[in-house]
Design a protein around this motif. Structure first.
Motif, PDB file in Angstrom:
ATOM      1  N   MET A   4       0.821  -1.213   0.000  1.00 31.95           N
ATOM      2  CA  MET A   4       0.000   0.000   0.000  1.00 31.95           C
ATOM      3  C   MET A   4       0.857   1.266   0.000  1.00 31.95           C
ATOM      4  SD  MET A   4      -3.345  -0.946   2.240  1.00 31.95           S
ATOM      5  CE  MET A   4      -4.609  -1.991   1.513  1.00 31.95           C
ATOM      6  N   ARG A   5       1.997   1.222   0.654  1.00 32.54           N
ATOM      7  CA  ARG A   5       2.929   2.362   0.628  1.00 32.54           C
ATOM      8  C   ARG A   5       3.430   2.576  -0.795  1.00 32.54           C
ATOM      9  NH1 ARG A   5       7.184   0.953   4.320  1.00 32.54           N
ATOM     10  NH2 ARG A   5       6.294   2.234   5.954  1.00 32.54           N
ATOM     11  N   SER A  11       0.328   3.709  -3.109  1.00 36.87           N
ATOM     12  CA  SER A  11      -0.272   5.011  -2.792  1.00 36.87           C
ATOM     13  C   SER A  11       0.731   6.152  -2.715  1.00 36.87           C
ATOM     14  CB  SER A  11      -1.023   4.935  -1.457  1.00 36.87           C
ATOM     15  OG  SER A  11      -0.104   4.847  -0.378  1.00 36.87           O
ATOM     16  N   TYR A  23       2.003   6.985   0.100  1.00 34.90           N
ATOM     17  CA  TYR A  23       1.811   7.514   1.453  1.00 34.90           C
ATOM     18  C   TYR A  23       2.375   6.567   2.502  1.00 34.90           C
ATOM     19  CZ  TYR A  23      -1.489  10.814  -0.587  1.00 34.90           C
ATOM     20  OH  TYR A  23      -2.060  11.799  -1.345  1.00 34.90           O
ATOM     21  N   PHE A  46      -3.608   4.818   4.539  1.00 35.77           N
ATOM     22  CA  PHE A  46      -2.603   5.465   3.691  1.00 35.77           C
ATOM     23  C   PHE A  46      -3.282   6.618   2.973  1.00 35.77           C
ATOM     24  CE2 PHE A  46      -1.391   1.214   4.485  1.00 35.77           C
ATOM     25  CZ  PHE A  46      -0.004   1.215   4.562  1.00 35.77           C
ATOM     26  N   GLY A  47      -2.793   7.823   3.219  1.00 32.11           N
ATOM     27  CA  GLY A  47      -3.403   8.992   2.605  1.00 32.11           C
ATOM     28  C   GLY A  47      -4.793   9.244   3.154  1.00 32.11           C
ATOM     29  N   LEU A 104      -7.559   7.040   2.256  1.00 27.34           N
ATOM     30  CA  LEU A 104      -7.614   6.753   0.821  1.00 27.34           C
ATOM     31  C   LEU A 104      -7.713   5.238   0.609  1.00 27.34           C
ATOM     32  CD1 LEU A 104      -7.366   7.797  -2.100  1.00 27.34           C
ATOM     33  CD2 LEU A 104      -4.887   7.666  -1.834  1.00 27.34           C
ATOM     34  N   ILE A 105      -6.835   4.489   1.213  1.00 28.14           N
ATOM     35  CA  ILE A 105      -6.860   3.029   1.238  1.00 28.14           C
ATOM     36  C   ILE A 105      -6.374   2.598   2.611  1.00 28.14           C
ATOM     37  CG2 ILE A 105      -6.536   2.598  -1.229  1.00 28.14           C
ATOM     38  CD1 ILE A 105      -3.538   2.158  -0.639  1.00 28.14           C
ATOM     39  N   GLU A 127      -4.432   0.014  -6.887  1.00 32.43           N
ATOM     40  CA  GLU A 127      -4.187   1.128  -7.808  1.00 32.43           C
ATOM     41  C   GLU A 127      -5.506   1.680  -8.356  1.00 32.43           C
ATOM     42  OE1 GLU A 127      -1.597  -0.607 -10.723  1.00 32.43           O
ATOM     43  OE2 GLU A 127       0.179  -0.355  -9.468  1.00 32.43           O
ATOM     44  N   THR A 153      -7.446   3.586  -5.632  1.00 29.20           N
ATOM     45  CA  THR A 153      -6.789   4.876  -5.377  1.00 29.20           C
ATOM     46  C   THR A 153      -7.077   5.864  -6.501  1.00 29.20           C
ATOM     47  OG1 THR A 153      -5.045   3.738  -4.158  1.00 29.20           O
ATOM     48  CG2 THR A 153      -4.548   5.957  -4.911  1.00 29.20           C
ATOM     49  N   ARG A 166      -9.202   9.403  -6.250  1.00 28.67           N
ATOM     50  CA  ARG A 166      -8.499  10.652  -6.605  1.00 28.67           C
ATOM     51  C   ARG A 166      -9.193  11.379  -7.752  1.00 28.67           C
ATOM     52  NH1 ARG A 166      -6.649  12.318  -2.435  1.00 28.67           N
ATOM     53  NH2 ARG A 166      -4.787  11.404  -1.578  1.00 28.67           N
TER      54      ARG A 166
END
Length: 146
Positions: A36-37, A40, A42, A54-55, A71-72, A134, A137, A141
């Motif tokens: 996830m890092r 994203s 984040y 994350f985010g 975000l996720i 992906e 996210t 966004r």
């Protein structure tokens, strides 16, 4: 309007992971953090007492309800690992990138409302999971830009 109960905290992510007794679930959580890092961009942050996010993004519904959420993210629960991917189910114009097309390739999971439940990371195709993350996210966004 009621206030969101789940908010970002200053709790240390590693300290939380250290409390997970199941070694396999802890290892899966560390792998999910890396995935996830990477996807994203984040860093992980605790949301509430047991969710790793994350985010974030601010949302507003037609009803007027608004708030902020991750975000996720995911939560290593006792029964399953819950993956929070709100953007997954937002439709796209590209059929090969549809949620159902990706989920058909994922492996063993159970769907939820805005989330997926998996028992172990080894039960799913990690490359497909990355595509799903992906997609989620990107869809969020596109609707809620920074």
């Amino acid at each position: 309007m009621p206030e969101n109960k789940t908010k970002p905290t200053d709790q240390n992510v590693q300290a939380y992971l250290d409390t997970i007794e199941d070694e396999k679930k802890r290892a899966d959580s560390l792998n999910l953090i890396q995935i996830m890092r990477e996807v994203s961009g984040y860093e992980p942050q605790m949301w509430g007492s047991s969710m790793i996010g994350f985010g974030s993004y601010r949302y507003k519904y037609a009803t007027g309800h608004s708030g902020e959420t991750m975000l996720i993210g995911f939560a290593p629960r006792k029964q399953n690992i819950t993956l929070y991917l709100m953007g997954l189910y937002i439709e796209t114009d590209e059929p090969e990138q549809s949620a159902s097309a990706l989920l058909d390739q994922l492996g063993k999971y159970k769907p939820g409302k805005g989330c997926l439940y998996i028992k172990r990371l080894e039960d799913v195709d990690v490359d497909v999971l990355k595509q799903i993350i992906e997609r989620s996210t990107a869809q969020i966004r596109a609707i809620y830009p920074d």
